[in-house]
Design a protein around this motif. Structure first.
Motif, PDB file in Angstrom:
ATOM      1  N   ILE A  11       0.868  -1.178   0.000  1.00  0.00           N
ATOM      2  CA  ILE A  11       0.000   0.000   0.000  1.00  0.00           C
ATOM      3  C   ILE A  11       0.900   1.221   0.000  1.00  0.00           C
ATOM      4  CG2 ILE A  11      -1.800   1.265   1.248  1.00  0.00           C
ATOM      5  CD1 ILE A  11      -1.636  -2.106   2.426  1.00  0.00           C
ATOM      6  N   GLU A  12       0.687   2.094  -0.953  1.00  0.00           N
ATOM      7  CA  GLU A  12       1.463   3.342  -1.000  1.00  0.00           C
ATOM      8  C   GLU A  12       0.482   4.491  -0.765  1.00  0.00           C
ATOM      9  OE1 GLU A  12       4.890   1.803  -4.185  1.00  0.00           O
ATOM     10  OE2 GLU A  12       3.668   3.585  -4.654  1.00  0.00           O
ATOM     11  N   VAL A  13       0.796   5.348   0.183  1.00  0.00           N
ATOM     12  CA  VAL A  13      -0.092   6.467   0.530  1.00  0.00           C
ATOM     13  C   VAL A  13       0.510   7.775   0.035  1.00  0.00           C
ATOM     14  CG1 VAL A  13      -1.325   7.626   2.384  1.00  0.00           C
ATOM     15  CG2 VAL A  13      -0.796   5.184   2.592  1.00  0.00           C
ATOM     16  N   TRP A  14      -0.233   8.450  -0.848  1.00  0.00           N
ATOM     17  CA  TRP A  14       0.238   9.694  -1.463  1.00  0.00           C
ATOM     18  C   TRP A  14      -0.620  10.845  -0.967  1.00  0.00           C
ATOM     19  CZ3 TRP A  14       4.598   9.318  -4.324  1.00  0.00           C
ATOM     20  CH2 TRP A  14       4.996   8.020  -4.678  1.00  0.00           C
ATOM     21  N   PHE A 203      -4.495  -0.936  -7.743  1.00  0.00           N
ATOM     22  CA  PHE A 203      -5.729  -0.287  -7.275  1.00  0.00           C
ATOM     23  C   PHE A 203      -5.474   1.215  -7.172  1.00  0.00           C
ATOM     24  CE2 PHE A 203      -9.201  -3.002  -5.866  1.00  0.00           C
ATOM     25  CZ  PHE A 203      -8.657  -4.262  -5.675  1.00  0.00           C
ATOM     26  N   LEU A 204      -6.426   2.006  -7.649  1.00  0.00           N
ATOM     27  CA  LEU A 204      -6.374   3.466  -7.480  1.00  0.00           C
ATOM     28  C   LEU A 204      -7.558   3.854  -6.601  1.00  0.00           C
ATOM     29  CD1 LEU A 204      -5.807   4.526 -11.223  1.00  0.00           C
ATOM     30  CD2 LEU A 204      -4.056   4.135  -9.492  1.00  0.00           C
ATOM     31  N   VAL A 205      -7.269   4.381  -5.413  1.00  0.00           N
ATOM     32  CA  VAL A 205      -8.347   4.707  -4.478  1.00  0.00           C
ATOM     33  C   VAL A 205      -8.103   6.083  -3.875  1.00  0.00           C
ATOM     34  CG1 VAL A 205      -9.611   3.979  -2.415  1.00  0.00           C
ATOM     35  CG2 VAL A 205      -8.620   2.258  -3.935  1.00  0.00           C
ATOM     36  N   SER A 206      -9.081   6.972  -4.032  1.00  0.00           N
ATOM     37  CA  SER A 206      -8.899   8.350  -3.590  1.00  0.00           C
ATOM     38  C   SER A 206     -10.156   8.891  -2.938  1.00  0.00           C
ATOM     39  CB  SER A 206      -8.576   9.220  -4.821  1.00  0.00           C
ATOM     40  OG  SER A 206      -8.761  10.583  -4.544  1.00  0.00           O
ATOM     41  N   GLY A 207      -9.987   9.710  -1.884  1.00  0.00           N
ATOM     42  CA  GLY A 207     -11.121  10.427  -1.309  1.00  0.00           C
ATOM     43  C   GLY A 207     -11.592   9.886   0.028  1.00  0.00           C
ATOM     44  N   ALA A 208     -12.083  10.811   0.853  1.00  0.00           N
ATOM     45  CA  ALA A 208     -12.492  10.492   2.233  1.00  0.00           C
ATOM     46  C   ALA A 208     -13.617   9.458   2.279  1.00  0.00           C
ATOM     47  CB  ALA A 208     -12.916  11.779   2.931  1.00  0.00           C
ATOM     48  N   GLU A 209     -14.496   9.441   1.244  1.00  0.00           N
ATOM     49  CA  GLU A 209     -15.621   8.505   1.296  1.00  0.00           C
ATOM     50  C   GLU A 209     -15.168   7.053   1.148  1.00  0.00           C
ATOM     51  OE1 GLU A 209     -15.156   9.266  -3.093  1.00  0.00           O
ATOM     52  OE2 GLU A 209     -14.865  10.344  -1.199  1.00  0.00           O
ATOM     53  N   LYS A 210     -13.889   6.879   0.760  1.00  0.00           N
ATOM     54  CA  LYS A 210     -13.370   5.509   0.617  1.00  0.00           C
ATOM     55  C   LYS A 210     -12.623   5.048   1.880  1.00  0.00           C
ATOM     56  CE  LYS A 210     -14.588   5.348  -3.783  1.00  0.00           C
ATOM     57  NZ  LYS A 210     -13.738   5.443  -4.969  1.00  0.00           N
ATOM     58  N   TRP A 241      -1.583  -1.071  -3.977  1.00  0.00           N
ATOM     59  CA  TRP A 241      -2.681  -0.121  -3.796  1.00  0.00           C
ATOM     60  C   TRP A 241      -2.091   1.284  -3.775  1.00  0.00           C
ATOM     61  CZ3 TRP A 241      -8.010  -1.208  -2.247  1.00  0.00           C
ATOM     62  CH2 TRP A 241      -8.313  -2.587  -2.207  1.00  0.00           C
ATOM     63  N   GLN A 242      -2.533   2.115  -4.714  1.00  0.00           N
ATOM     64  CA  GLN A 242      -2.149   3.531  -4.715  1.00  0.00           C
ATOM     65  C   GLN A 242      -3.323   4.292  -4.105  1.00  0.00           C
ATOM     66  OE1 GLN A 242       0.792   4.423  -5.629  1.00  0.00           O
ATOM     67  NE2 GLN A 242       1.436   2.545  -6.650  1.00  0.00           N
ATOM     68  N   VAL A 243      -3.116   4.799  -2.903  1.00  0.00           N
ATOM     69  CA  VAL A 243      -4.212   5.493  -2.222  1.00  0.00           C
ATOM     70  C   VAL A 243      -3.751   6.881  -1.789  1.00  0.00           C
ATOM     71  CG1 VAL A 243      -5.051   3.238  -1.396  1.00  0.00           C
ATOM     72  CG2 VAL A 243      -3.677   4.654   0.121  1.00  0.00           C
ATOM     73  N   ASP A 244      -4.721   7.776  -1.565  1.00  0.00           N
ATOM     74  CA  ASP A 244      -4.313   9.092  -1.059  1.00  0.00           C
ATOM     75  C   ASP A 244      -4.590   9.195   0.436  1.00  0.00           C
ATOM     76  OD1 ASP A 244      -7.063  11.018  -2.585  1.00  0.00           O
ATOM     77  OD2 ASP A 244      -7.047   9.600  -0.899  1.00  0.00           O
ATOM     78  N   GLU A 245      -4.064  10.267   1.021  1.00  0.00           N
ATOM     79  CA  GLU A 245      -4.139  10.439   2.476  1.00  0.00           C
ATOM     80  C   GLU A 245      -5.582  10.322   2.977  1.00  0.00           C
ATOM     81  OE1 GLU A 245      -0.048  11.326   3.736  1.00  0.00           O
ATOM     82  OE2 GLU A 245      -1.930  10.814   4.782  1.00  0.00           O
ATOM     83  N   GLU A 246      -6.497  10.958   2.275  1.00  0.00           N
ATOM     84  CA  GLU A 246      -7.909  10.937   2.703  1.00  0.00           C
ATOM     85  C   GLU A 246      -8.439   9.499   2.751  1.00  0.00           C
ATOM     86  OE1 GLU A 246     -10.190  15.074   1.789  1.00  0.00           O
ATOM     87  OE2 GLU A 246     -10.148  13.576   0.160  1.00  0.00           O
ATOM     88  N   ALA A 247      -8.162   8.747   1.690  1.00  0.00           N
ATOM     89  CA  ALA A 247      -8.680   7.367   1.620  1.00  0.00           C
ATOM     90  C   ALA A 247      -8.009   6.483   2.671  1.00  0.00           C
ATOM     91  CB  ALA A 247      -8.440   6.794   0.222  1.00  0.00           C
ATOM     92  N   ALA A 248      -6.770   6.813   3.008  1.00  0.00           N
ATOM     93  CA  ALA A 248      -6.022   5.987   3.971  1.00  0.00           C
ATOM     94  C   ALA A 248      -6.273   6.422   5.415  1.00  0.00           C
ATOM     95  CB  ALA A 248      -4.520   6.097   3.671  1.00  0.00           C
ATOM     96  N   GLY A 249      -7.082   7.485   5.592  1.00  0.00           N
ATOM     97  CA  GLY A 249      -7.268   8.102   6.914  1.00  0.00           C
ATOM     98  C   GLY A 249      -7.634   7.117   8.027  1.00  0.00           C
ATOM     99  N   GLU A 250      -8.672   6.320   7.821  1.00  0.00           N
ATOM    100  CA  GLU A 250      -9.141   5.419   8.888  1.00  0.00           C
ATOM    101  C   GLU A 250      -8.143   4.281   9.127  1.00  0.00           C
ATOM    102  OE1 GLU A 250     -11.942   7.842   9.826  1.00  0.00           O
ATOM    103  OE2 GLU A 250     -11.627   5.928  10.900  1.00  0.00           O
TER     104      GLU A 250
END
Ligand code: 6PG
Length: 258
Positions: A11-14, A203-210, A241-250
């Motif tokens: 998992i990489e968090v961007w 996987f591309l996953v972005s945004g707080a709702e994720k 998994w390429q995810v952003d900070e918001e998606a990785a928050g929880e």
């Protein structure tokens, strides 16, 4: 960028969608050029939804046009799933990819293999299964790269929670037409059999709702029929998994408690 391993995946968090798309653009380029060097061709399956658009637009920009210039002639483009609509419909995954990328790069039209969302779903699935067998010369195709997204209900491709495709993940079906109750619509989707066979899965996953579904997917001890994305694992390839900070928050909060 932060990175960690979980359930056999990296998992990489961007910081945001722009950064994770830039990273995915670099990986796409490396995998494309590497596949062509080794096998003389690059086979990629594109996901739909909104998240990959930024990546597609990036791959068509001048910088990537330069590095990928000679790759497109040896590239075959497929889809992970499609909505059962005509190709010019705003809902069409083909249309989005065509506008954002394929109409702007020199990929031969005969190497763009879209799912015929306008046809009767079962026959569209059958014709795509035959196309895959023809193009890969094998019953079950092995893609060089499969791009995936994840919905807020943890669906991926068009494999939704409690999908019959989860029950039958061992069969040799490669593509299915599935009726999705919550959408009151049919979808065409590659099966887990094909997804998990790929040499590279991103996987591309972005945004707080994720954030919450992503936490659940990585917290799940094993395959949970409410979390289809948890069923994706690279049998012999690489899964990132390429995810952003918001998606990785929880997930990060949970990790911080651990
Ligand atoms: C589709 C997709 C689907 C998508 C997720 C995430 O056809 O909708 O292939 O699996 O990846 O729904 O969609 P977003 O990127 O729009 O959040």
């Amino acid at each position: 960028m932060k990175t960690f391993e979980k359930n056999g995946a990296r998992i990489e968090v961007w910081r945001d969608l722009a950064e994770l798309s830039a990273r995915a653009g670099g990986l796409f380029t490396d995998i494309a050029l590497g596949s062509i060097k080794v096998r003389g061709r690059f086979s990629v399956a594109l996901s739909g939804g909104s998240t990959p658009r930024a990546l597609f637009e990036l791959l068509a920009d001048d910088a990537h046009q330069h590095t990928l210039a000679r790759a497109w002639a040896s590239t075959h483009v497929f889809w992970t799933d499609e909505r059962c609509v005509p190709p010019l419909d705003p809902q069409s995954n083909y249309r989005m990819a065509h506008e954002a990328l394929l109409s702007r790069v020199p990929v031969p039209a005969k190497q763009v293999h879209r799912m015929r969302g306008e046809d009767e779903p079962e026959s569209a699935a059958e014709s795509y299964a035959s196309l895959l067998e023809r193009e890969f010369g094998a019953r079950v195709p092995v893609f060089d790269l499969i791009l995936l997204g994840m919905g807020t209900d943890a669906h991926t491709a068009s494999i939704f929670p409690r999908s019959p495709l989860l029950k039958d993940s061992s069969g040799d079906q490669t593509i299915a037409a599935v009726y999705v109750e919550k959408l009151s619509a049919y979808r065409l989707t590659l099966t887990l059999r094909v997804l998990n066979r790929a040499r590279n899965i991103i996987f591309l996953v972005s945004g707080a709702e994720k954030a919450e579904p992503l936490r659940k997917v990585f917290a799940a001890a094993d395959k949970d029929e409410d979390l289809p994305a948890r069923w994706v694992h690279a049998e012999a390839g690489e899964l990132v998994w390429q995810v952003d900070e918001e998606a990785a928050g929880e997930m990060q909060k949970e990790k911080g408690k651990g």
